[in-house]
Write a protein that holds these residues in place. Sequence first.
Motif, mmCIF file in Angstrom:
data_model
loop_
_atom_site.group_PDB
_atom_site.id
_atom_site.type_symbol
_atom_site.label_atom_id
_atom_site.label_comp_id
_atom_site.label_asym_id
_atom_site.label_seq_id
_atom_site.Cartn_x
_atom_site.Cartn_y
_atom_site.Cartn_z
ATOM 1 N N MET A 62 0.869 -1.232 -0.010
ATOM 2 C CA MET A 62 0.061 -0.132 0.012
ATOM 3 C C MET A 62 0.983 1.338 -0.097
ATOM 4 N N ASP A 63 1.975 1.079 0.700
ATOM 5 C CA ASP A 63 2.765 2.609 0.843
ATOM 6 C C ASP A 63 4.039 2.674 -0.014
ATOM 7 N N ALA A 64 3.823 1.813 -1.050
ATOM 8 C CA ALA A 64 4.979 1.855 -2.188
ATOM 9 C C ALA A 64 4.701 3.153 -2.926
ATOM 10 N N LEU A 65 5.766 3.592 -3.320
ATOM 11 C CA LEU A 65 6.266 4.783 -4.239
ATOM 12 C C LEU A 65 6.026 4.126 -5.510
ATOM 13 N N GLY A 66 5.130 5.036 -6.535
ATOM 14 C CA GLY A 66 5.268 4.546 -7.784
ATOM 15 C C GLY A 66 3.858 4.424 -8.590
ATOM 16 N N ASP A 67 3.604 3.864 -9.459
ATOM 17 C CA ASP A 67 2.361 3.554 -9.918
ATOM 18 C C ASP A 67 2.194 2.077 -10.617
ATOM 19 N N SER A 68 0.967 1.978 -11.068
ATOM 20 C CA SER A 68 0.743 0.620 -11.789
ATOM 21 C C SER A 68 1.608 0.098 -13.063
ATOM 22 N N ALA A 69 2.060 1.510 -13.773
ATOM 23 C CA ALA A 69 2.761 1.294 -14.857
ATOM 24 C C ALA A 69 3.827 0.571 -14.601
ATOM 25 N N THR A 70 4.555 0.552 -13.292
ATOM 26 C CA THR A 70 5.644 -0.372 -12.780
ATOM 27 C C THR A 70 5.316 -1.768 -12.864
ATOM 28 N N VAL A 71 3.942 -2.206 -12.818
ATOM 29 C CA VAL A 71 3.781 -3.477 -13.119
ATOM 30 C C VAL A 71 3.937 -3.914 -14.425
ATOM 31 N N THR A 72 3.613 -3.057 -15.524
ATOM 32 C CA THR A 72 3.535 -3.551 -16.758
ATOM 33 C C THR A 72 4.845 -3.481 -17.410
ATOM 34 N N VAL A 73 6.030 -2.731 -16.512
ATOM 35 C CA VAL A 73 7.274 -2.919 -16.824
ATOM 36 C C VAL A 73 7.838 -4.234 -16.333
ATOM 37 N N HIS A 74 7.593 -4.480 -15.337
ATOM 38 C CA HIS A 74 7.901 -5.885 -14.632
ATOM 39 C C HIS A 74 7.623 -6.922 -15.461
ATOM 40 N N ILE A 75 6.169 -7.021 -15.902
ATOM 41 C CA ILE A 75 5.692 -8.037 -16.731
ATOM 42 C C ILE A 75 6.444 -8.254 -17.862
ATOM 43 N N LYS A 76 6.775 -7.379 -18.462
ATOM 44 C CA LYS A 76 7.455 -7.275 -19.921
ATOM 45 C C LYS A 76 8.976 -7.787 -19.652
ATOM 46 N N ARG A 77 9.590 -7.431 -18.299
ATOM 47 C CA ARG A 77 10.822 -7.968 -18.000
ATOM 48 C C ARG A 77 10.841 -9.425 -17.843
ATOM 49 N N ILE A 78 9.969 -9.825 -17.240
ATOM 50 C CA ILE A 78 9.480 -11.381 -16.594
ATOM 51 C C ILE A 78 9.450 -12.162 -17.829
ATOM 52 N N ARG A 79 8.478 -11.579 -18.871
ATOM 53 C CA ARG A 79 8.321 -12.237 -20.242
ATOM 54 C C ARG A 79 9.531 -12.481 -20.785
ATOM 55 N N GLU A 80 10.338 -11.151 -21.111
ATOM 56 C CA GLU A 80 11.907 -11.648 -21.469
ATOM 57 C C GLU A 80 12.507 -12.571 -20.967
ATOM 58 N N LYS A 81 12.726 -12.518 -19.615
ATOM 59 C CA LYS A 81 13.487 -13.610 -19.034
ATOM 60 C C LYS A 81 12.794 -15.005 -19.109
ATOM 61 N N LEU A 82 11.533 -15.149 -19.210
ATOM 62 C CA LEU A 82 10.960 -16.282 -19.159
ATOM 63 C C LEU A 82 10.823 -17.218 -20.781
ATOM 64 N N GLY A 83 11.065 -16.161 -21.648
ATOM 65 C CA GLY A 83 11.208 -16.793 -23.210
ATOM 66 C C GLY A 83 10.108 -17.408 -23.639
ATOM 67 N N LYS A 85 8.241 -19.545 -22.044
ATOM 68 C CA LYS A 85 7.172 -19.867 -21.272
ATOM 69 C C LYS A 85 6.374 -18.862 -20.831
ATOM 70 N N SER A 86 7.036 -17.554 -21.366
ATOM 71 C CA SER A 86 6.022 -16.179 -21.074
ATOM 72 C C SER A 86 4.817 -16.056 -21.452
ATOM 73 N N SER A 87 4.559 -17.098 -22.443
ATOM 74 C CA SER A 87 2.959 -17.053 -22.924
ATOM 75 C C SER A 87 2.085 -17.459 -21.916
ATOM 76 N N CYS A 88 2.668 -17.987 -20.739
ATOM 77 C CA CYS A 88 1.699 -18.365 -19.443
ATOM 78 C C CYS A 88 1.020 -17.067 -19.053
ATOM 79 N N ILE A 89 1.768 -15.878 -18.974
ATOM 80 C CA ILE A 89 1.458 -14.610 -18.463
ATOM 81 C C ILE A 89 0.583 -13.836 -19.616
ATOM 82 N N THR A 90 -0.603 -14.012 -19.474
ATOM 83 C CA THR A 90 -1.515 -13.288 -20.491
ATOM 84 C C THR A 90 -2.128 -11.805 -20.161
ATOM 85 N N THR A 91 -2.050 -11.054 -21.133
ATOM 86 C CA THR A 91 -2.650 -9.621 -20.933
ATOM 87 C C THR A 91 -4.053 -9.564 -21.229
#
Length: 103
Positions: A62-83, A85-91
């Motif tokens: 709750m008290d984190a600084l930033g916004d939900s766009a951070t989630v988008t960036v992290h999802i993108k990085r996770i997908r890149e790293k998972l190669g 297997k990244s298709s498991c994370i669906t938008t």
Amino acid sequence: KKTDVKTISIRGLKIEKDARRVYINDSEVNLTHKEFDLLLFLVENPNRVFAREELFEKVWGMDALGDSATVTVHIKRIREKLGSKSSCITTIWGVGYKFEVKR
């Protein structure tokens, strides 16, 4: 007393919760602290769609600084790293993300 699962394995993706390690077909994938937390949260709640705001609140707190766009960036990085297997994370456009497990 509920016993917690220490290792989660789904189609070649393996997550060791206590060691905070992720493997794809036995090759370790290096994730940051938050990438790991986000991936683990999605994997532990399969096939459920979460809004970016909800993921930000659950993973960053709750008290984190930033916004939900951070989630988008992290999802993108996770997908890149998972190669492949990244298709498991669906938008889900206009809603958020889910970790999809085919039944």
